[in-house]
Design a protein around this motif. Structure first.
Motif, PDB file in Angstrom:
ATOM      1  N   LEU A  65       0.836  -1.203   0.000  1.00  0.00           N
ATOM      2  CA  LEU A  65       0.000   0.000   0.000  1.00  0.00           C
ATOM      3  C   LEU A  65       0.867   1.248   0.000  1.00  0.00           C
ATOM      4  N   CYS A  66       1.910   1.221   0.811  1.00  0.00           N
ATOM      5  CA  CYS A  66       2.794   2.366   0.976  1.00  0.00           C
ATOM      6  C   CYS A  66       4.224   1.856   0.934  1.00  0.00           C
ATOM      7  N   GLN A  67       5.140   2.697   0.435  1.00  0.00           N
ATOM      8  CA  GLN A  67       6.532   2.228   0.350  1.00  0.00           C
ATOM      9  C   GLN A  67       7.177   2.115   1.707  1.00  0.00           C
ATOM     10  N   ASP A  68       6.644   2.812   2.712  1.00  0.00           N
ATOM     11  CA  ASP A  68       7.266   2.772   4.034  1.00  0.00           C
ATOM     12  C   ASP A  68       6.905   1.471   4.740  1.00  0.00           C
ATOM     13  N   THR A  69       7.907   0.619   4.866  1.00  0.00           N
ATOM     14  CA  THR A  69       7.716  -0.674   5.525  1.00  0.00           C
ATOM     15  C   THR A  69       7.657  -0.506   7.043  1.00  0.00           C
ATOM     16  N   LYS A 151       4.650   0.233  11.634  1.00  0.00           N
ATOM     17  CA  LYS A 151       4.285   1.605  12.017  1.00  0.00           C
ATOM     18  C   LYS A 151       5.080   2.601  11.176  1.00  0.00           C
ATOM     19  N   GLY A 152       4.374   3.318  10.325  1.00  0.00           N
ATOM     20  CA  GLY A 152       5.009   4.273   9.417  1.00  0.00           C
ATOM     21  C   GLY A 152       5.668   5.427  10.162  1.00  0.00           C
ATOM     22  N   SER A 153       6.762   5.913   9.583  1.00  0.00           N
ATOM     23  CA  SER A 153       7.537   6.944  10.288  1.00  0.00           C
ATOM     24  C   SER A 153       6.912   8.327  10.181  1.00  0.00           C
ATOM     25  N   GLY A 154       6.171   8.572   9.103  1.00  0.00           N
ATOM     26  CA  GLY A 154       5.570   9.901   8.946  1.00  0.00           C
ATOM     27  C   GLY A 154       4.641  10.210  10.100  1.00  0.00           C
ATOM     28  N   SER A 155       3.901   9.187  10.520  1.00  0.00           N
ATOM     29  CA  SER A 155       3.016   9.394  11.665  1.00  0.00           C
ATOM     30  C   SER A 155       3.782   9.268  12.978  1.00  0.00           C
ATOM     31  N   GLU A 156       4.734   8.327  13.033  1.00  0.00           N
ATOM     32  CA  GLU A 156       5.470   8.119  14.295  1.00  0.00           C
ATOM     33  C   GLU A 156       6.327   9.339  14.654  1.00  0.00           C
ATOM     34  N   THR A 188       1.623  13.822   8.820  1.00  0.00           N
ATOM     35  CA  THR A 188       1.270  12.475   9.274  1.00  0.00           C
ATOM     36  C   THR A 188       0.437  11.711   8.258  1.00  0.00           C
ATOM     37  N   CYS A 189       0.293  12.241   7.053  1.00  0.00           N
ATOM     38  CA  CYS A 189      -0.594  11.625   6.055  1.00  0.00           C
ATOM     39  C   CYS A 189      -2.018  11.476   6.576  1.00  0.00           C
ATOM     40  N   PRO A 190      -2.654  12.594   6.972  1.00  0.00           N
ATOM     41  CA  PRO A 190      -4.050  12.503   7.366  1.00  0.00           C
ATOM     42  C   PRO A 190      -4.926  12.101   6.172  1.00  0.00           C
TER      43      PRO A 190
ATOM     44  N   VAL B 131      -0.063  12.408  -3.334  1.00  0.00           N
ATOM     45  CA  VAL B 131      -0.822  11.895  -2.199  1.00  0.00           C
ATOM     46  C   VAL B 131       0.039  10.845  -1.486  1.00  0.00           C
ATOM     47  N   GLY B 132       0.560  11.211  -0.311  1.00  0.00           N
ATOM     48  CA  GLY B 132       1.411  10.301   0.456  1.00  0.00           C
ATOM     49  C   GLY B 132       0.666   9.020   0.778  1.00  0.00           C
ATOM     50  N   GLY B 133       1.403   7.918   0.840  1.00  0.00           N
ATOM     51  CA  GLY B 133       0.777   6.655   1.212  1.00  0.00           C
ATOM     52  C   GLY B 133      -0.007   6.005   0.095  1.00  0.00           C
TER      53      GLY B 133
HETATM   54  S1  SF4 Z   1       2.828   8.453   7.008  1.00  0.00           S
HETATM   55 FE1  SF4 Z   1       2.252   8.350   4.827  1.00  0.00          FE
HETATM   56  S2  SF4 Z   1       4.123   7.662   3.800  1.00  0.00           S
HETATM   57 FE2  SF4 Z   1       4.373   7.202   5.994  1.00  0.00          FE
HETATM   58  S3  SF4 Z   1       3.612   5.090   6.280  1.00  0.00           S
HETATM   59 FE3  SF4 Z   1       1.883   6.461   6.608  1.00  0.00          FE
HETATM   60  S4  SF4 Z   1       0.851   6.620   4.622  1.00  0.00           S
HETATM   61 FE4  SF4 Z   1       2.907   5.827   4.258  1.00  0.00          FE
END
Ligand code: SF4
Lengths: 295, 207
Positions: A65-69, A151-156, A188-190, B131-133
């Protein structure tokens, strides 16, 4: 009695990491539909539409779904009838770690994990203390349950703790949550799940915020006062207009979740941890009947 | 609100034509950069053999797999999942990217700050919001990984992708001082008191 077979746990740990990265849980998909149905801003409609399309593309192309593992987190719950003896606890942790590493090498996945000082990446998604493995016991379930959260870093990276004092009361808690959502903006990618921890010690408070952020949508705080607070906060954060990706709109958060712990007479701690719209999690139950996967 | 279909590299005039809320679709080379890439380039003085003048960069670190070198995969890497990371961590690198490397377009998510906005205005640059994610979708816009430099930093190498129909992306910061992030943030902070009042709190100044 169920004996823990490290080989089975290792395969499950591997499978869970990959599943979590590819298939969004049904409660989150439902959350998207709810937000899209009531969104009034055109840009936000557009952004939500792209997110919803991405969920379908990920499933159709069997892709992430997202590149951030993310930072891999495994929450293990040991239920009734599990026989643990000798080195079984250590073997369980080792098996999870091995499974996490195998997912990374065999899929392959981007290893997002580095040494905190040298920044060296072993390309295993593992390192000191990572994957995070938490083990708990519950008598209500049968066998072993493993939940995996990348747990994605953008939100963490948008996590906060405030050691407020009793004289500031519940107002400090509410104000803090609103200000954290404002400070996070689009980083945080809301739309997010805003996890709020209230009470406990500093570390417990932060941990509660993480539990709150990663709890399924539609679940509520077990404490009635906590549930009331999460309802009030859910309404208030969506009045701010931060919107999906911070580009404006109604859909700032799927929900605010609150988790509570008792605290000291002199303390009033509040913590915020957020989960992004890629609110990924997967779980497996290992019982005498075999392995079954879910969310 | 215009739509632009651009082939990279682009000129300063093409960059300055972009205004916030316009949309852009990109074709051609696109360079992937991240924290470690830019720390290496701008703090540690490492040079790249790539010419970034007029080009677009994206804040990313892809999931790739090792494959045999072939015309389709000249680097020996095939894309698995390529997405976008939070831009704000890399705020201080916008100016050197534009000034020293001639980059015109930065693609990212979550936005950049006032220093970047000033650099876009002075030198001629724009920030395009993806669009992130939504990396599964983004990956379908990438035709190939054409080349890679500074690969000891993998996955934070300097990647050269070839893209087709990459977008639509939204112009979120332009060279005329416009930033959607600044305006949305100001609007949201303007609603803080009302949100707190709805919670029964008398608003005190933000911390
Ligand atoms: S913050 Fe965005 S880029 Fe990071 S894991 Fe979540 S959806 Fe993906």
């Amino acid at each position: 009695m169920l004996r823990i077979d490290p080989g089975v746990v290792e395969n499950v740990a591997k499978e869970l990491y990959i599943r979590a990265l590819k298939i969004l849980p049904p409660d989150i998909k439902q959350g998207f539909d709810t937000l899209a149905a009531r969104e009034t801003a055109a840009t936000a409609q557009n952004v939500l539409g792209t997110m919803i399309r991405n969920i379908a593309v990920a499933e159709a192309t069997d892709n992430l779904l997202c590149q951030d593992t993310g930072i891999p987190i495994y929450n293990v719950t040991i239920g009734r009838g599990v026989e643990l003896s000798g080195d079984d606890g250590a073997a369980l942790k080792a098996a999870i770690r091995k499974g996490c590493e195998r997912a990374t090498r065999e899929h392959p996945l981007r290893s997002s994990i580095v040494h905190p000082l040298t920044r060296a990446n072993e390309h295993t998604s593992c390192g000191i203390g990572v994957p995070v493995i938490q083990i708990d016991h519950r008598d209500e379930i049968d066998g072993l349950r493993i939940e995996m959260i990348p747990k994605g870093s953008g939100s963490e990276n948008n996590s906060w703790l405030k050691m407020a004092v009793p004289a500031e009361g519940i107002d400090a808690i509410k104000t803090f949550v609103i200000d954290c959502v404002l400070d996070a903006g689009g980083k945080t990618c809301p739309p997010t799940i805003v996890g709020v921890g209230v009470g406990g010690t500093a570390d417990l408070c932060m941990h509660l915020a993480k539990i709150a952020a990663t709890r399924p949508l539609g679940t509520h705080c077990a404490d009635a006062e906590g549930a009331k607070l999460e309802d009030e906060l859910s309404g208030a954060v969506n009045m701010l207009g931060v919107g999906p990706q911070g580009l404006g709109g109604d859909a700032t958060a799927f929900a605010v979740h609150v988790e509570l712990a008792a605290t000291h007479i002199t303390m009033n701690p509040v913590a915020v941890n957020m989960q992004c719209h890629s609110a990924r999690r997967a779980s497996a139950a290992i019982t005498s009947a075999g392995v079954s996967y879910g969310f | 609100m215009a739509h632009y279909d651009l082939s990279t590299p682009i000129t300063e005039a093409q960059t300055r034509a972009l205004r916030i809320d316009d949309t852009v679709t990109l074709n051609g080379p696109l360079f992937g950069i991240r924290d470690a890439t830019q720390i290496a380039m701008f703090d540690r003085g490492r040079a790249t053999r790539f010419d970034l003048a007029g080009h677009a960069v994206i804040h990313t670190a892809p999931n790739v797999k090792k494959v045999d070198v072939s015309p389709a995969n000249p680097t020996g890497y095939a894309p698995v999942c390529i997405g976008t990371t939070t831009s704000s961590r890399m705020e201080r690198f916008t100016r050197p990217l534009l000034e020293r490397c001639g980059v015109r377009i930065v693609i990212g998510k979550g936005g950049l700050g006032v220093a970047s906005l000033a650099a876009f205005g002075e030198i001629g640059g724009a920030y395009l919001a993806i669009v992130g994610g939504t990396a599964a979708l983004e990956t379908t816009w990438i035709e190939a990984i054409e080349d890679v430099d500074l690969d000891d930093l993998n996955p934070e190498s300097l990647w050269r992708f070839r893209v087709r129909g990459f977008g639509p992306l939204r112009v979120a910061m332009d060279s005329h001082g416009g930033s959607l992030y600044t305006s949305v943030d100001a609007d949201a902070r303007g609603k803080r008191a009302a949100a707190l009042a709805a919670l029964g709190v008398n608003a005190r100044p933000a911390r």
